[in-house]
Design an enzyme around this catalytic site. Structure first.
Site, PDB file in Angstrom:
ATOM      1  N   ARG A  73      -8.727   2.498   5.184  1.00 30.55           N
ATOM      2  CA  ARG A  73      -9.490   2.765   3.738  1.00 30.55           C
ATOM      3  C   ARG A  73      -9.876   1.208   3.293  1.00 30.55           C
ATOM      4  O   ARG A  73      -9.141   0.303   3.388  1.00 30.55           O
ATOM      5  CB  ARG A  73      -8.302   3.077   2.924  1.00 30.55           C
ATOM      6  CG  ARG A  73      -7.928   4.596   3.179  1.00 30.55           C
ATOM      7  CD  ARG A  73      -6.899   5.052   2.036  1.00 30.55           C
ATOM      8  NE  ARG A  73      -5.639   4.545   2.267  1.00 30.55           N
ATOM      9  CZ  ARG A  73      -5.227   3.613   1.324  1.00 30.55           C
ATOM     10  NH1 ARG A  73      -5.993   3.093   0.330  1.00 30.55           N
ATOM     11  NH2 ARG A  73      -3.801   3.106   1.401  1.00 30.55           N
ATOM     12  N   TYR A 215     -14.068   6.562   8.970  1.00 32.09           N
ATOM     13  CA  TYR A 215     -12.570   6.247   9.060  1.00 32.09           C
ATOM     14  C   TYR A 215     -11.607   6.990   8.283  1.00 32.09           C
ATOM     15  O   TYR A 215     -11.872   6.806   6.887  1.00 32.09           O
ATOM     16  CB  TYR A 215     -12.135   5.081   9.589  1.00 32.09           C
ATOM     17  CG  TYR A 215     -10.827   4.701  10.083  1.00 32.09           C
ATOM     18  CD1 TYR A 215     -10.945   4.550  11.609  1.00 32.09           C
ATOM     19  CD2 TYR A 215      -9.599   4.763   9.687  1.00 32.09           C
ATOM     20  CE1 TYR A 215      -9.884   4.638  12.192  1.00 32.09           C
ATOM     21  CE2 TYR A 215      -8.497   4.426  10.362  1.00 32.09           C
ATOM     22  CZ  TYR A 215      -8.500   4.401  11.524  1.00 32.09           C
ATOM     23  OH  TYR A 215      -7.372   4.179  12.343  1.00 32.09           O
ATOM     24  N   GLY A 217      -9.033   8.019   5.347  1.00 38.79           N
ATOM     25  CA  GLY A 217      -9.132   8.278   3.910  1.00 38.79           C
ATOM     26  C   GLY A 217     -10.551   7.865   3.293  1.00 38.79           C
ATOM     27  O   GLY A 217     -10.944   8.802   2.298  1.00 38.79           O
ATOM     28  N   LYS A 224      -7.436  11.633   0.403  1.00 32.35           N
ATOM     29  CA  LYS A 224      -7.224  10.562  -0.700  1.00 32.35           C
ATOM     30  C   LYS A 224      -8.235  10.944  -2.048  1.00 32.35           C
ATOM     31  O   LYS A 224      -7.904  10.835  -2.920  1.00 32.35           O
ATOM     32  CB  LYS A 224      -7.149   9.059  -0.267  1.00 32.35           C
ATOM     33  CG  LYS A 224      -6.245   8.970   1.100  1.00 32.35           C
ATOM     34  CD  LYS A 224      -4.816   9.044   0.377  1.00 32.35           C
ATOM     35  CE  LYS A 224      -3.941   8.559   1.634  1.00 32.35           C
ATOM     36  NZ  LYS A 224      -2.549   8.798   1.094  1.00 32.35           N
ATOM     37  N   HIS A 244       1.124  11.258  -4.760  1.00 31.71           N
ATOM     38  CA  HIS A 244       1.275  10.683  -3.353  1.00 31.71           C
ATOM     39  C   HIS A 244       2.871  10.816  -3.005  1.00 31.71           C
ATOM     40  O   HIS A 244       3.379   9.883  -2.984  1.00 31.71           O
ATOM     41  CB  HIS A 244       0.433   9.196  -3.610  1.00 31.71           C
ATOM     42  CG  HIS A 244       0.634   8.561  -2.251  1.00 31.71           C
ATOM     43  ND1 HIS A 244       0.507   7.304  -1.994  1.00 31.71           N
ATOM     44  CD2 HIS A 244       0.371   9.160  -0.930  1.00 31.71           C
ATOM     45  CE1 HIS A 244       0.511   6.860  -0.639  1.00 31.71           C
ATOM     46  NE2 HIS A 244       0.187   8.032  -0.272  1.00 31.71           N
ATOM     47  N   SER A 266       2.588   2.566   1.102  1.00 31.58           N
ATOM     48  CA  SER A 266       2.508   2.397   2.554  1.00 31.58           C
ATOM     49  C   SER A 266       3.561   1.592   3.316  1.00 31.58           C
ATOM     50  O   SER A 266       4.029   0.727   2.542  1.00 31.58           O
ATOM     51  CB  SER A 266       1.172   1.867   2.745  1.00 31.58           C
ATOM     52  OG  SER A 266       0.282   2.517   2.056  1.00 31.58           O
ATOM     53  N   ALA A 267       3.924   1.675   4.405  1.00 30.08           N
ATOM     54  CA  ALA A 267       4.932   1.072   5.480  1.00 30.08           C
ATOM     55  C   ALA A 267       6.378   1.291   4.808  1.00 30.08           C
ATOM     56  O   ALA A 267       7.046   0.234   4.929  1.00 30.08           O
ATOM     57  CB  ALA A 267       4.345  -0.414   5.459  1.00 30.08           C
ATOM     58  N   CYS A 268       6.529   2.421   4.089  1.00 26.50           N
ATOM     59  CA  CYS A 268       8.059   2.611   3.630  1.00 26.50           C
ATOM     60  C   CYS A 268       8.467   3.890   4.326  1.00 26.50           C
ATOM     61  O   CYS A 268       9.683   4.177   4.075  1.00 26.50           O
ATOM     62  CB  CYS A 268       8.194   2.852   2.046  1.00 26.50           C
ATOM     63  SG  CYS A 268       7.661   1.202   1.361  1.00 26.50           S
ATOM     64  N   GLY A 269       8.169   4.106   5.609  1.00 30.39           N
ATOM     65  CA  GLY A 269       8.725   5.361   6.325  1.00 30.39           C
ATOM     66  C   GLY A 269       8.595   6.765   5.694  1.00 30.39           C
ATOM     67  O   GLY A 269       9.412   7.530   5.560  1.00 30.39           O
ATOM     68  N   THR A 271       6.375   9.068   6.347  1.00 30.53           N
ATOM     69  CA  THR A 271       6.403  10.446   7.146  1.00 30.53           C
ATOM     70  C   THR A 271       7.844  10.353   8.002  1.00 30.53           C
ATOM     71  O   THR A 271       8.177  11.696   8.134  1.00 30.53           O
ATOM     72  CB  THR A 271       5.131  10.166   8.243  1.00 30.53           C
ATOM     73  OG1 THR A 271       4.162  10.043   7.444  1.00 30.53           O
ATOM     74  CG2 THR A 271       5.230  11.240   9.110  1.00 30.53           C
ATOM     75  N   ASP A 291       2.682  13.530   2.846  1.00 35.23           N
ATOM     76  CA  ASP A 291       1.929  12.407   1.914  1.00 35.23           C
ATOM     77  C   ASP A 291       1.327  12.943   0.598  1.00 35.23           C
ATOM     78  O   ASP A 291       1.490  12.198  -0.309  1.00 35.23           O
ATOM     79  CB  ASP A 291       0.328  12.340   3.024  1.00 35.23           C
ATOM     80  CG  ASP A 291      -0.235  11.013   2.484  1.00 35.23           C
ATOM     81  OD1 ASP A 291       0.418  10.222   2.010  1.00 35.23           O
ATOM     82  OD2 ASP A 291      -1.344  11.088   2.344  1.00 35.23           O
ATOM     83  N   ARG A 387      -4.031   5.902  14.347  1.00 36.53           N
ATOM     84  CA  ARG A 387      -3.358   6.912  13.804  1.00 36.53           C
ATOM     85  C   ARG A 387      -3.509   8.314  14.735  1.00 36.53           C
ATOM     86  O   ARG A 387      -4.102   8.102  15.733  1.00 36.53           O
ATOM     87  CB  ARG A 387      -4.558   7.462  12.535  1.00 36.53           C
ATOM     88  CG  ARG A 387      -4.670   6.489  11.485  1.00 36.53           C
ATOM     89  CD  ARG A 387      -3.643   6.771  10.561  1.00 36.53           C
ATOM     90  NE  ARG A 387      -3.619   5.680   9.376  1.00 36.53           N
ATOM     91  CZ  ARG A 387      -3.040   5.780   8.067  1.00 36.53           C
ATOM     92  NH1 ARG A 387      -2.714   6.866   7.833  1.00 36.53           N
ATOM     93  NH2 ARG A 387      -3.144   4.905   7.232  1.00 36.53           N
ATOM     94  N   ARG A 418      10.043  -1.173  -0.528  1.00 37.90           N
ATOM     95  CA  ARG A 418      10.680  -2.279   0.527  1.00 37.90           C
ATOM     96  C   ARG A 418      11.291  -3.123  -0.603  1.00 37.90           C
ATOM     97  O   ARG A 418      10.419  -3.875  -0.820  1.00 37.90           O
ATOM     98  CB  ARG A 418       9.912  -2.690   1.497  1.00 37.90           C
ATOM     99  CG  ARG A 418       9.936  -2.270   2.620  1.00 37.90           C
ATOM    100  CD  ARG A 418       8.712  -2.997   3.586  1.00 37.90           C
ATOM    101  NE  ARG A 418       8.572  -1.898   4.663  1.00 37.90           N
ATOM    102  CZ  ARG A 418       9.237  -1.854   5.822  1.00 37.90           C
ATOM    103  NH1 ARG A 418      10.029  -3.030   5.971  1.00 37.90           N
ATOM    104  NH2 ARG A 418       8.988  -1.132   6.566  1.00 37.90           N
ATOM    105  N   TYR A 517      16.383   5.782   8.513  1.00 31.12           N
ATOM    106  CA  TYR A 517      16.119   6.949   9.443  1.00 31.12           C
ATOM    107  C   TYR A 517      17.396   7.997   9.170  1.00 31.12           C
ATOM    108  O   TYR A 517      17.501   8.349   8.140  1.00 31.12           O
ATOM    109  CB  TYR A 517      16.285   6.437  10.766  1.00 31.12           C
ATOM    110  CG  TYR A 517      15.245   5.364  10.988  1.00 31.12           C
ATOM    111  CD1 TYR A 517      13.729   5.692  10.943  1.00 31.12           C
ATOM    112  CD2 TYR A 517      15.631   4.055  11.366  1.00 31.12           C
ATOM    113  CE1 TYR A 517      12.792   4.523  10.973  1.00 31.12           C
ATOM    114  CE2 TYR A 517      14.630   2.993  11.581  1.00 31.12           C
ATOM    115  CZ  TYR A 517      13.335   3.202  11.314  1.00 31.12           C
ATOM    116  OH  TYR A 517      12.470   2.543  11.552  1.00 31.12           O
ATOM    117  N   GLY A 518      17.838   8.680  10.079  1.00 30.66           N
ATOM    118  CA  GLY A 518      18.670   9.780   9.994  1.00 30.66           C
ATOM    119  C   GLY A 518      19.909   9.502   9.186  1.00 30.66           C
ATOM    120  O   GLY A 518      20.385  10.550   8.663  1.00 30.66           O
ATOM    121  N   ASN A 520      19.821   8.202   6.383  1.00 29.89           N
ATOM    122  CA  ASN A 520      19.368   8.337   4.874  1.00 29.89           C
ATOM    123  C   ASN A 520      19.893   9.770   4.340  1.00 29.89           C
ATOM    124  O   ASN A 520      20.056   9.690   3.210  1.00 29.89           O
ATOM    125  CB  ASN A 520      17.760   8.186   4.776  1.00 29.89           C
ATOM    126  CG  ASN A 520      17.365   6.882   5.181  1.00 29.89           C
ATOM    127  OD1 ASN A 520      18.359   5.915   4.751  1.00 29.89           O
ATOM    128  ND2 ASN A 520      16.091   6.451   5.402  1.00 29.89           N
TER     129      ASN A 520
END
Ligand code: OXD
Ligand code: MN
Length: 609
Positions: A73, A215, A217, A224, A244, A266-269, A271, A291, A387, A418, A517-518, A520
């Site tokens: 994006r 590409y 978004g 988005k 979001h 973004s980048a905080c897990g 998905t 998302d 992606r 984070r 991960y699990g 959590n």
């Protein structure tokens, strides 16, 4: 289908005008069939843009490599062109809408020469659902058509709901690379240079105009652009929420069920959390969305959420069978890969996929690549933002009700980021306004030095909506406050979701304190209990925290670690509050709701007593 066969006079005229402006060689209205999807993929294979993958390992999958300038994006080329600049606010780029339309009209003039124009009727949300919205995207990219088939519901069924005069959000998209006579893409991803790319939103007229990028978004305009930027404006005007947020379903060992949404930068897990496999025995998590969540009040006063999307457009690097087994299973077939690496036997590979590169690869630039673990400076084989586009229905953890047109009733909202220091593992808001305060100060540590921000600093990303809010962020905060006020006024305040701030990323000198991960699921279990006003807790100046024994400890987390994860760090919090007061809230000027200023004072006062 031909344009002449369109029954919706307004839509027909809009398409005809676009044809006159963009001069495609031919026009097709998409019907959404499998045959159409297969044909789009075949066209891109024939153009040298897609590589079919090993049918034994990845049936129905293809790989695309984009132009190196078109990989993500483009926030600095994304515009919220409201009539008034003040409506776009301090966190969006603004250009006067008439001026922007003039510039873009000239870019669109003849931009589809040598190409086919595809008209994609799509529904965000189950077709016909009361919460769903219809859009129509005009594009000259078969890659976009194929991705839209996976990410949204496309085709004739949507035109049927639209009828002869239904409402749709008009979306223009062109890659901005007309072809000369006889010219073909011949393996070169078509797009325009960065300074000609525009991802534009006209919130007052609810239109989307995108030019120059093929590409993600920037080009799949349902995601988005429509489902967040335009939908956030509709939600403000119509009294609902377009967020979001992931949506997950959680069941306890007794079979009781709750639905939770969560907003993370973004980048905080995000998905990974949406598809989590609990380590806590007897608990189960299923996925509704990863998302975006659209939420409306039901007659019972509860907020009901739908996932407006039909697929996952996930980041590949870091996804592996440990971090996200369900995602890995989802993308084994019928998946479009973009900018990952290719193995010699036509399989895919990316950094942190869980095994070393099997021999010689072709990297995302199309060059030969041999893994050299001794070379710390080796460029990655897969682009960090490479992606997968995979159908949600293929996810083994997809919840039965993921397409329920009525949505699922939400019990809790999570916010997170984070945060290596200060912010505890989990913290429940004391009230709705306190929860809105928590959302408004969401921030995350910047990990990628490339972002032109000093690595290690905290980038505030309110509600994880910084790049996605279609109007003034101060007004957006007010909308959230008003949602709470309305529920209270209707006597339904107790039906509102409870709000929590979570932080899986606390560090000490040994690294991450919490395994994530699990594991959590242990935190989700406490949140589940708190939604029923159960669970052991302590009321603190910063919010309601679990007692250190309220959350069961995973292997490797000591009692002392737990105390650290759940401690109220007065000095750290004072610095956090000071940063919000001096650097964050002033950005919103007179539009900062007074309720948030009062909340800030109240927390500061509690920290000082
Ligand atoms: C996404 C994003 O791609 O948030 O979902 O950037
Ligand atoms: Mn996202």
């Amino acid at each position: 289908m031909k344009v002449q066969e369109l029954k919706h006079a307004g839509l027909k005229k809009w398409v005809e005008d676009a044809v006159a402006l963009m001069s495609p060689d031919s026009v097709e209205v998409c019907n959404g069939s499998q045959a159409e999807y297969d044909r789009m993929i075949q066209i891109t294979i024939d153009n040298g843009l897609a590589t079919p993958l090993n049918p034994q390992k990845l049936p129905g999958c293809v790989l695309f490599r984009s132009d190196p300038s078109d990989v993500a994006r483009v926030e600095n080329r994304t515009y919220i062109a409201s009539e008034q600049e003040s409506d776009a606010g301090p966190t969006n780029n603004w250009i006067n809408p008439d001026e922007l339309k003039k510039t873009m009209t000239e870019l669109y003039r003849g931009s589809m020469k040598g190409r086919t124009m595809y008209v994609i009727p799509f529904s965000m949300g189950p077709v016909g659902s009361e919460i769903a919205k219809i859009g129509v995207e005009i594009t000259d990219s078969p890659y976009v058509v194929a991705n839209m088939h996976i990410m949204t519901r496309v085709g004739t069924k949507v035109l049927d709901v639209l009828g002869t005069d239904g409402y749709y959000v008009p979306c223009f998209h062109s890659v901005g690379k007309p072809l000369g006579t006889g010219e073909k893409d011949s393996g070169k991803w078509p797009c325009a240079p960065l300074d000609k790319k525009y991802i534009s939103h006209f919130p007052d007229t609810r239109e989307i105009w995108s030019y120059g990028s093929g590409y993600g978004g920037n080009a799949l305009l349902g995601k988005k652009c429509l489902a967040l930027r335009i939908a956030s404006v509709l939600a403000r005007d119509e009294g609902w929420l377009a967020e979001h947020m992931l949506i997950l379903k959680i069941s306890n060992p007794q079979g009781e069920v709750k639905y939770i949404t969560g907003a993370f930068p973004s980048a905080c897990g995000k998905t990974n959390l949406a598809m989590l496999i609990p380590k806590l025995p007897g608990w189960k998590v299923e996925t509704v969305g990863d998302d975006i969540a659209w939420m409306k009040f039901g007659k019972d006063g509860r907020l009901y959420a739908i996932n407006p999307e039909a697929g996952f457009f996930g980041v590949a690097p870091g996804t592996n069978r440990e971090s996200n087994l369900n995602a890995m299973e989802t993308i084994k077939k019928n998946t479009i890969y973009t900018n990952v690496a290719l193995t010699e036997d036509k399989d895919v590979w990316w950094e942190l996929i869980g095994h070393d590169a099997p021999g010689k690869l072709i990297d995302w630039n199309g060059n030969e690549w041999i893994q050299d673990k001794n070379n710390k400076d080796q460029k990655p084989a897969a682009h960090p933002n490479s992606r997968f586009t995979g159908p949600a229905k293929q996810c083994p953890a997809i919840a039965n009700e993921w397409e329920d047109p009525a949505g699922v009733p939400i019990s809790a909202f999570l916010f997170g980021g984070r945060r290596p220091k200060t912010i505890p593992l989990v913290n429940q808001a004391k009230s709705w306004v306190h929860g809105v305060f928590m959302g408004s100060i969401v921030g995350s540590e910047v990990t990628a030095a490339a972002l032109d921000v000093k690595a290690g600093t905290i980038r505030r990303d309110p509600f994880a909506m910084l790049p996605f809010c279609g109007y003034h962020m101060g007004d957006y905060f007010k909308h959230w406050i008003d949602i709470g006020k309305k529920a209270e006024a209707d006597g339904k305040g107790d039906k509102l979701p409870k709000i929590f701030f979570v932080n899986w990323f606390r560090k000490n000198d040994k690294g991450f304190i919490w395994p994530g991960y699990g594991e959590n699921s242990r935190v989700l279990a406490w949140i589940f209990e708190r939604c029923d006003s159960k669970g052991k807790f302590v009321d603190t100046p910063i919010g309601i925290l679990p007692t250190p024994d309220a959350i069961s400890r995973p292997d490797g987390v000591s009692e002392a670690d737990m105390q650290e994860l759940l401690k109220v760090e007065i000095e750290g919090w004072k610095a956090e509050i000071a940063d919000v007061r001096q650097n964050h809230y002033p950005k919103f000027g007179g539009k900062l709701p007074k309720e948030l200023a009062v909340e800030l004072d109240a927390i500061e006062k509690r920290l000082n007593t």
